[in-house]
Design an enzyme around this catalytic site. Structure first.
Site, PDB file in Angstrom:
ATOM      1  N   SER A  95       0.754  -1.241   0.141  1.00 25.33           N
ATOM      2  CA  SER A  95      -0.052  -0.042  -0.081  1.00 25.33           C
ATOM      3  C   SER A  95       0.864   1.480  -0.111  1.00 25.33           C
ATOM      4  CB  SER A  95      -0.865  -0.134   1.254  1.00 25.33           C
ATOM      5  OG  SER A  95      -1.848   0.778   1.019  1.00 25.33           O
ATOM      6  N   ASP A 217     -11.375  -5.972  -2.560  1.00 26.89           N
ATOM      7  CA  ASP A 217     -10.830  -5.068  -1.687  1.00 26.89           C
ATOM      8  C   ASP A 217     -11.536  -3.726  -1.577  1.00 26.89           C
ATOM      9  OD1 ASP A 217      -9.115  -3.175  -0.457  1.00 26.89           O
ATOM     10  OD2 ASP A 217      -7.219  -3.786  -1.445  1.00 26.89           O
ATOM     11  N   HIS A 246      -7.620  -5.557   2.127  1.00 30.93           N
ATOM     12  CA  HIS A 246      -6.454  -4.859   1.797  1.00 30.93           C
ATOM     13  C   HIS A 246      -5.119  -5.194   2.179  1.00 30.93           C
ATOM     14  CE1 HIS A 246      -4.990  -1.300  -0.264  1.00 30.93           C
ATOM     15  NE2 HIS A 246      -4.362  -0.789   0.870  1.00 30.93           N
TER      16      HIS A 246
END
Length: 269
Positions: A95, A217, A246
């Site tokens: 991320s 997600d 996620h």
């Protein structure tokens, strides 16, 4: 121990010839890689570190201006590589740290043999011609909720992002590391992550990129991974795994780890 190593709680484990560096995302710390590391230590030298602002770091070191963009995190990563005298590595980022690796690879492409990008997005907010998954108003509402009651916000945000309920071990773990962050720092990092726009950087990336995300997600539509694939400047490959959430490396390690290991060991042909 050097200043950078100490500030970021840098740990080096394993004894392989190749080096792999693991970068965690918003709301977590290096402990998020606990399921993966045992599979790496026999073949790789593994470098773990905490992003500044994580609950495991000294909040006095968090510079709100420096970390209002991903360049601050990218320069931290490069400083860690320099202090450890790493000339080339595989970089696996989740991320926030996935995009940190992208920025760092533009500055110093020679330091990275490949980037493995888990749940990566160059922009979370929709535009007229781009679907990132969120409207600006959504992000502002989330920020207001964080400001008004951070603990209550975590209890709603963690299950939503991880995929599961509060009884889930992964949700509890994500909640723990979120709760360890100082609320004002968490809000600042959250705002940086969810409002950056790195789309204009993508064509400058020359290091091969392995893009991996969950099939479900809530924070990341599959179209974003396809957008990355189309717009990165170098070789790229996408793999969508049949997981939810996620943070698949935390919530579904049995499905995610074999995929990560395959992308770590195999290059894009």
């Amino acid at each position: 121990m050097g200043i950078v190593k100490e500030a970021h709680n840098v740990k080096v484990v394993g004894s392989g010839e190749k080096t792999i560096v693991l970068g965690h995302g918003f709301g977590t710390d290096q402990s998020v890689w606990k399921h993966l590391v045992p599979y790496l230590v026999d073949e790789y030298r593994v470098v773990l570190y905490d992003n500044m602002g994580a609950g495991t770091t000294n909040p006095d070191y968090f510079d709100f201006d420096r970390y209002s963009s991903l360049e601050g995190y990218a320069h931290d990563l490069l400083a860690i590589l320099e202090e450890l005298q790493i000339n080339c590595c595989i970089y696996l980022g989740h991320s926030l740290s996935a995009m940190t690796g992208v920025v760092a690879s533009i500055i110093r492409p020679d330091l990275f043999s490949k980037l493995i990008l888990v749940s990566a997005s160059p922009r979370f907010i929709n535009t007229d011609d781009y679907y990132g998954g969120f409207e600006l108003e959504d992000i502002e509402q989330l920020c207001k909720a964080m400001e008004s009651n951070y603990k209550a916000w975590i209890s709603g945000f963690a299950p939503l992002v991880v995929g599961g309920d509060m009884e889930s071990v992964a949700v509890q773990e994500f909640s723990r590391t979120l709760f360890n962050m100082r609320p004002d720092i968490a809000l600042s990092v959250f705002r940086t992550v969810f409002t950056f726009d790195l789309r204009h950087f993508l064509s400058r990336v020359t290091v091969p990129c392995h893009i991996i995300q969950s099939s479900m997600d809530v924070a990341l539509p599959i179209t974003v991974s396809e957008y990355l694939h189309r717009n990165l400047g170098g070789k790229a490959i996408v793999e969508i795994i049949s997981t939810e959430g996620h943070l698949p490396h935390l919530s579904a390690p049995e499905a995610t780890i074999p995929v990560l290991l395959r992308h770590i060991s195999h290059d894009i042909s």
